[in-house]
Write a protein that holds these residues in place. Structure first.
Motif, short mmCIF file in Angstrom:
data_model
loop_
_atom_site.label_atom_id
_atom_site.label_comp_id
_atom_site.label_asym_id
_atom_site.label_seq_id
_atom_site.Cartn_x
_atom_site.Cartn_y
_atom_site.Cartn_z
N ALA A 1 6.77 12.90 -3.00
CA ALA A 1 5.82 12.03 -2.29
C ALA A 1 5.14 11.07 -3.28
O ALA A 1 4.90 9.90 -2.97
N ILE B 1 0.84 -1.19 0.00
CA ILE B 1 0.00 0.00 0.00
C ILE B 1 0.88 1.24 0.00
O ILE B 1 1.86 1.30 0.74
N ALA B 2 0.56 2.16 -0.88
CA ALA B 2 1.30 3.42 -0.91
C ALA B 2 0.34 4.55 -0.54
O ALA B 2 -0.84 4.51 -0.89
N CYS B 3 0.85 5.52 0.19
CA CYS B 3 0.00 6.63 0.63
C CYS B 3 0.58 7.95 0.17
O CYS B 3 1.78 8.19 0.30
N VAL B 4 -0.30 8.79 -0.34
CA VAL B 4 0.07 10.19 -0.57
C VAL B 4 -0.85 11.00 0.33
O VAL B 4 -2.07 10.96 0.18
N PHE B 5 -0.25 11.70 1.29
CA PHE B 5 -1.03 12.37 2.33
C PHE B 5 -1.33 13.82 1.93
O PHE B 5 -0.86 14.32 0.91
N ARG C 1 7.72 8.43 -4.20
CA ARG C 1 7.83 7.46 -3.12
C ARG C 1 6.69 6.44 -3.20
O ARG C 1 6.90 5.24 -3.03
N ALA C 2 5.47 6.94 -3.50
CA ALA C 2 4.32 6.05 -3.57
C ALA C 2 4.50 5.00 -4.68
O ALA C 2 4.26 3.81 -4.46
N ARG D 1 4.84 14.82 3.88
CA ARG D 1 5.32 13.89 4.90
C ARG D 1 6.60 13.18 4.48
O ARG D 1 6.70 11.94 4.54
N LEU D 2 7.58 13.98 4.08
CA LEU D 2 8.92 13.45 3.82
C LEU D 2 9.72 13.68 5.10
O LEU D 2 9.46 14.63 5.83
N LEU E 1 14.10 4.42 1.85
CA LEU E 1 13.64 3.94 3.15
C LEU E 1 12.37 3.09 3.06
O LEU E 1 12.20 2.15 3.83
#
Lengths: 259, 252
Positions: free
Chosen positions: A151, A89-93, A154-155, A97-98, A110
């Motif tokens: 972000a 699961i990937a989240c973009v808030f 990262r997702a 949030r880095l 990470l």
């Protein structure tokens, strides 16, 4: 037309199957307050679903339950298409949030599982989002727009089965938000996955989703379901605006919730 | 006055201190107040016969050992109490108790219960310091960025990665403060445990020179001790702090 733009076969098991019978919070007076009641929906493979509703209606609560951040609810959460495997699961808030004390590249490294670190995946996704030059910078050294793109990078780096987006482009100015939505759609077309979007912006929902679920005020449940016509990446700004007009002028009272 | 070199003032201040000291010693003309030169001679003599380095070395090792012990236990307990309400409820009264027990009592009890041993000495110093570390780190752990903690959980970061990359960097300023206060406190308590139950170390030497009324050597050890403490601050703590804060100071 690339093969992944075909709709998945009908009857294929959904990636996400969420059934919340009830979700309560302890209220100010000690009496539990029900914020979500009988909310159930699925997200199919490669499908993008938007949850739209008035603010404070429990959208983010539902998203947190899917993300595994909150397991205290009555109901069930399952990922039928994955055959019992742990979902990626990937989240973009709402905020990027880095980790401010790690470079953009370290932030991506990470979240990767150990064997995939240091294999160039992080650099690849940063480059994909136009951040190759900024890979070694700290988040505070780049603009908010670049932080949002990091972000997103990262997702996608975790090869998600399900991408969760919580008002991902809120607080950005219109043109920048539009560019980032376009970037998201292009990336989803190249590397498809199921997506669940929470937003209070109907225009954003129309632009990004295949299906829109309109939620009631708390206690939240689905009060209407709308399928957005056409392929996501083909929709022009005019299509989006026309469909929005069409929705808000419908006679059913539920559409007044989102107008 | 910005941009002006401030060092002349510092040098002047140190010279003034030495001057006042020398004048006072000359007026008093007593072995109980030796002048800077006499103390300097004593320092050189103790360095030449190797005793200074032997005792300083032992004291330094006790400081290092009890510091490492106090920091690791204090940080672990601080995180535990800052993140888990139940741990805070259970350990809270212990914390209040240990914060308020005088250092001297802890040292005496450690020697009575564990014997006059190296382990007792180091444990006694660590026990004196742990509560302060816990309090500092706990307040840091209570104010962790919940958004980043959610990010770590949503991306299924391992416990180790969460601790190392998400939690500890946020606690770094608190740990630095604890380390700084800690070092100052530990130096002093180490001298106390050496005085009470060891037969070497700076504390033991100072106690001995006190009994011999050799104030020149007593001061010689004191200054050597202060110099080492300051050196440690400059050579160890300051660079560590700069490294931990480099993301704050990085500019585009």
């Amino acid at each position: 037309m690339p093969p992944w733009n075909d709709m998945p076969p009908a009857g294929a098991p959904p990636v996400l199957d969420l059934r919340i019978a009830g979700k309560t919070y302890p209220g100010a007076s000690g009496q539990p307050v029900t914020v979500v009641r009988d909310l159930a929906f699925t997200v199919g493979p490669r499908e993008s679903v938007a949850l739209v509703g008035p603010s404070g209606c429990g959208k983010t609560t539902s998203l947190n339950i899917v993300a595994g951040l909150d397991s205290r609810f009555d109901g069930s959460l399952s990922f039928p298409a994955l055959g019992g495997r742990e979902p990626h699961i990937a989240c973009v808030f709402q905020e990027p949030r880095l980790l401010p004390w790690r470079t953009l590249e370290q932030n991506l490294e990470l979240v990767l599982p150990k064997p995939r670190r240091g294999t160039g995946i992080a650099a690849h996704w940063l480059a994909h989002m136009g951040l190759a030059e900024a890979a070694q910078r700290f988040p505070t050294q780049v603009s908010l727009g670049m932080q949002r793109r990091a972000a997103l990078a990262r997702a996608f780096a975790v090869e998600p089965d399900l991408l969760l987006l919580d008002e991902p482009f809120v607080s950005l100015d219109g043109p920048l938000a539009r560019r980032l939505r376009r970037l998201l759609l292009d990336t989803l077309a190249e590397r498809p996955c199921a997506a669940l979007l929470v937003t209070h912006d109907l225009r954003e929902a129309i632009e990004l989703a295949d299906r829109i679920l309109i939620l009631s005020p708390s206690p939240t449940r689905v009060v209407a379901e709308v399928t957005v016509p056409g392929r996501r990446e083909d929709r022009t700004e005019r299509d989006v605006e026309a469909f929005r007009q069409d929705l808000v002028s419908r006679p059913e009272p539920v559409f007044r919730l989102i107008a | 006055m910005k941009g002006m070199d401030r060092r002349p003032w510092t040098a002047l201040s140190i010279l003034a201190l030495l001057g006042i000291w020398a004048a006072a010693a000359a007026i008093a003309a007593s072995p109980t107040l030796p002048g800077p030169l006499a103390v300097g001679e004593a320092l050189v003599a103790e360095a030449a016969n190797g005793k200074l380095f032997y005792h300083l070395g032992l004291t330094l090792w006790r400081v290092a050992a009890s510091f490492a012990l106090a920091m690791s236990i204090g940080v672990a307990l601080g995180i535990l109490m800052g993140r888990f309400r139940t741990a805070d409820d259970i350990l809270g009264p212990w914390l209040v108790l240990t914060l308020n027990v005088p250092a001297l009592v802890v040292v005496v009890l450690a020697y009575v219960w564990l014997g006059l041993t190296e382990a007792a000495a180091i444990a006694a110093v660590a026990v004196n310091k742990i509560p302060n570390v816990v309090v500092q780190v706990r307040s840091g752990a209570r104010s962790l960025d919940e958004g980043l903690m959610d990010m770590a959980r949503a991306y299924r970061l391992s416990r180790y990665d969460t601790l190392r990359h998400v939690v500890l960097p946020q606690l770094a300023p608190y740990m630095m403060a604890a380390a700084r206060n800690g070092l100052a406190l530990i130096w002093k308590i180490v001298l106390l445990v050496e005085l009470l139950g060891r037969s070497n170390g700076v504390g033991f030497q100072i106690h001995m020179f006190f009994q011999l009324f050799d104030i020149a050597r007593l001061l010689a050890y004191t200054f050597a001790f202060v110099a080492v403490a300051q050196l440690l601050e400059l050579a160890l703590l300051a660079p560590v702090e700069r490294h931990a804060a480099r993301w704050r100071t990085a500019r585009p």
